[in-house]
Design a protein around this motif. Sequence first.
Motif, short mmCIF file in Angstrom:
data_model
loop_
_atom_site.label_atom_id
_atom_site.label_comp_id
_atom_site.label_asym_id
_atom_site.label_seq_id
_atom_site.Cartn_x
_atom_site.Cartn_y
_atom_site.Cartn_z
N LEU A 126 -9.35 3.89 -2.04
CA LEU A 126 -9.67 2.57 -1.46
C LEU A 126 -8.51 1.61 -1.79
CD1 LEU A 126 -13.42 2.41 -2.54
CD2 LEU A 126 -12.55 2.90 -0.24
N PRO A 127 -7.39 1.75 -1.12
CA PRO A 127 -6.18 1.01 -1.54
C PRO A 127 -6.32 -0.50 -1.47
CG PRO A 127 -5.87 2.05 0.62
CD PRO A 127 -7.14 2.59 0.05
N TYR A 128 -6.93 -1.03 -0.40
CA TYR A 128 -7.01 -2.49 -0.26
C TYR A 128 -7.94 -3.10 -1.30
CZ TYR A 128 -4.88 -1.29 4.19
OH TYR A 128 -4.04 -0.78 5.15
N GLU A 129 -9.06 -2.43 -1.53
CA GLU A 129 -10.00 -2.92 -2.54
C GLU A 129 -9.36 -2.91 -3.92
OE1 GLU A 129 -10.59 -0.81 -0.19
OE2 GLU A 129 -12.48 -1.28 0.84
N LEU A 130 -8.59 -1.85 -4.21
CA LEU A 130 -7.98 -1.73 -5.53
C LEU A 130 -6.86 -2.75 -5.71
CD1 LEU A 130 -7.85 -0.31 -8.23
CD2 LEU A 130 -6.34 1.41 -7.19
N MET A 131 -6.03 -2.94 -4.68
CA MET A 131 -4.95 -3.91 -4.84
C MET A 131 -5.50 -5.33 -5.00
SD MET A 131 -2.98 -4.30 -1.15
CE MET A 131 -2.67 -2.56 -0.89
N GLU A 132 -6.59 -5.65 -4.30
CA GLU A 132 -7.20 -6.97 -4.45
C GLU A 132 -7.79 -7.13 -5.86
OE1 GLU A 132 -9.99 -10.06 -1.94
OE2 GLU A 132 -10.30 -7.91 -1.65
N LYS A 133 -8.44 -6.07 -6.35
CA LYS A 133 -9.02 -6.11 -7.70
C LYS A 133 -7.92 -6.31 -8.74
CE LYS A 133 -11.54 -3.17 -10.99
NZ LYS A 133 -10.42 -3.05 -11.96
N LYS A 163 0.83 -1.20 0.00
CA LYS A 163 0.00 0.00 0.00
C LYS A 163 0.87 1.25 0.00
CE LYS A 163 -1.80 1.77 3.70
NZ LYS A 163 -2.59 2.02 4.92
N GLN A 164 1.87 1.26 0.86
CA GLN A 164 2.74 2.44 0.97
C GLN A 164 3.53 2.68 -0.32
OE1 GLN A 164 4.95 1.42 4.47
NE2 GLN A 164 3.24 1.84 5.85
N CYS A 165 3.93 1.59 -0.98
CA CYS A 165 4.74 1.72 -2.19
C CYS A 165 3.92 2.10 -3.42
CB CYS A 165 5.47 0.41 -2.47
SG CYS A 165 6.85 0.07 -1.36
N TYR A 166 2.76 1.47 -3.60
CA TYR A 166 2.07 1.54 -4.87
C TYR A 166 0.64 2.09 -4.82
CZ TYR A 166 5.87 -1.72 -5.88
OH TYR A 166 7.10 -2.30 -6.00
N TYR A 167 0.06 2.16 -3.62
CA TYR A 167 -1.36 2.54 -3.54
C TYR A 167 -1.60 3.66 -2.52
CZ TYR A 167 -2.12 -1.80 -6.15
OH TYR A 167 -2.09 -2.81 -7.10
N GLN A 168 -0.57 4.38 -2.17
CA GLN A 168 -0.69 5.35 -1.08
C GLN A 168 -1.69 6.46 -1.39
OE1 GLN A 168 3.09 7.06 0.12
NE2 GLN A 168 2.45 7.01 2.24
N ASN A 169 -1.82 6.81 -2.64
CA ASN A 169 -2.70 7.93 -3.01
C ASN A 169 -4.07 7.49 -3.49
OD1 ASN A 169 -0.62 9.84 -2.48
ND2 ASN A 169 0.30 9.40 -4.48
N GLU A 170 -4.37 6.19 -3.32
CA GLU A 170 -5.67 5.68 -3.75
C GLU A 170 -6.70 5.82 -2.63
OE1 GLU A 170 -6.07 4.95 -6.73
OE2 GLU A 170 -4.07 4.45 -7.50
N LEU A 206 -8.88 -9.98 3.08
CA LEU A 206 -8.74 -10.02 1.62
C LEU A 206 -9.06 -11.42 1.14
CD1 LEU A 206 -5.42 -7.97 1.23
CD2 LEU A 206 -7.77 -7.14 0.99
N ASN A 207 -10.22 -11.59 0.53
CA ASN A 207 -10.66 -12.92 0.12
C ASN A 207 -9.72 -13.55 -0.91
OD1 ASN A 207 -12.87 -12.79 1.81
ND2 ASN A 207 -14.27 -12.07 0.22
N LEU A 208 -9.12 -12.73 -1.76
CA LEU A 208 -8.21 -13.27 -2.76
C LEU A 208 -6.99 -13.91 -2.09
CD1 LEU A 208 -7.27 -13.77 -5.64
CD2 LEU A 208 -6.32 -11.43 -5.66
N VAL A 209 -6.49 -13.28 -1.04
CA VAL A 209 -5.34 -13.86 -0.33
C VAL A 209 -5.74 -15.20 0.28
CG1 VAL A 209 -3.73 -13.57 1.59
CG2 VAL A 209 -4.25 -11.64 0.11
#
Length: 511
Positions: free
Chosen positions: A315-322, A306-313, A406-409
């Motif tokens: 909904l970071p967790y939802e987006l990384m899972e998607k 999250k800190q590296c790639y999704y910090q400015n999103e 995170l269901n995908l994990v």
Amino acid sequence: MKTVLVLNMGMKSIRSIIFDSEGNKLASSSLPIITSLSGDTVTQDPNEWLEKAESCIASTIHQKDNLHIDYLTVTSSASCLVCVDCDGKPLLPCMMVSDKRAVAESKHISDLQEFAPVFQSTNLAMDASLLLPKALWVKNHLPGVWNNVHKLLTPNDFLISHFTGGKYATDYINAKKWHYDPKTRCFPERLLEKLGISRKLLPDCVAPGTEIGPISGQAASRLGLNGDIRVIASTYDAICSFVGSGVYEEGDAADVSGTVTVFRAVTHRQDISVNPAIQGIDFRELGIHIIGGSNNLGGGLIEWVKQCYYQNEALPYELMEKEAGETTVGAGGVIFLPYLLGERFPIWDGTARGVFFGLERMHTRKEMTRAVFESAGFIDVDMISAIESCGVRVNSIRCSGGLARLNLVSQIKADTTGKEIHVLSEFETTATGAAMLCFLGQGVYGSLKEAADAFVSIRMIIKPDRKNHEKYKQVYALFKDTYKTLKPLFPKRVAMVRFLYGSTNIKIENL
């Protein structure tokens, strides 16, 4: 009906939660905790713990005015050293479990002839993460501090002494980090004498669930608590989270992935042979043997992504899972070694570090995120392999902790391990387990099953995709080969980093 207030201090936050004896969560409050990293040094400030613990407790109590609290218990990380003076005040920042300053001390102790019988009785190697090397490091490097040490405590012990007005006690499972032998109920006296560490510096040892004493009048008044609360020892967070997963049958396993991943299994057998890389705990009060261990980062890997790639999103967790779900098994050929802080169980390599292997021009954050998710599954495969090498078969896995959101994990863990994943309804199993141990020790419940039936329920069962499982066998083989190939280079990297940069200080509010 009885109630318990659980103070649960993890690597990134401190939480106050009130449960009743029917397993209901009545109120909760939390605050972040700062972790400081500087080279091999990893510390937290015990004074910050006290301030934020009292703030959390006061907030929790405020949510339930006039609620009578019967018990208070504390659970926190193990193998963390707090040195206090005769007034119970901390003399220096707490050396956290992943602090690596005591490597030389651990080797020195390992080479002593007095350690041989200790190792034989405890089956526990003298790793630098444990408490004797840390204490010896303070003695060797900070003599001014050492001369004023009145007690050597874990965070559990420190907070319990604070709330009881100076009673020093630890539970025997926490005490194993001092190489305490639960069979003889003794600390390693001859080894302590050789090291010049007085037994008087260590707290008394009790069984989990034992009453340490009443809450002090000052603490009760300051926090707005009723004065007849009894303070109960539970144990450290990894074991509490295991108990809070509700596992009790042969081969049941629990994966609790908060900041770290705690993976352990239940056995009722007494003839298992546990190698030194695996922790075995005979929990005689519960009638079970617990086998497994903890690594250095589990859910903390996702925070790093999250800190590296999704910090400015938004909904970071939802987006990384998607995005991770939009890629295929094997992350497009990218392998990730998840050893950002080195690693404990099961490889015990403090010099290992994180690596992306196989990056190509076509790859994006999607593949890199998927590779990190898959590494969480490979961590479980490693842990299961270590446990099953001792003759204990893992049948199914109960998952909790922040990573289980995170269901995908969870699906990846099912596919990589080939085991059913049972996702629990309550993710905070550490506090749940501490409450269960408190009630069990005080006779509210008669058995672990009875406590589990009251507190634990399964939200979802995830079955492995057998086709994906076969594919992941190939990916996992490359994952292992990548680590084996790079293993000789990690110490060279450490030497290079020290030469180039010395040490830098970093404060992490969320691991």
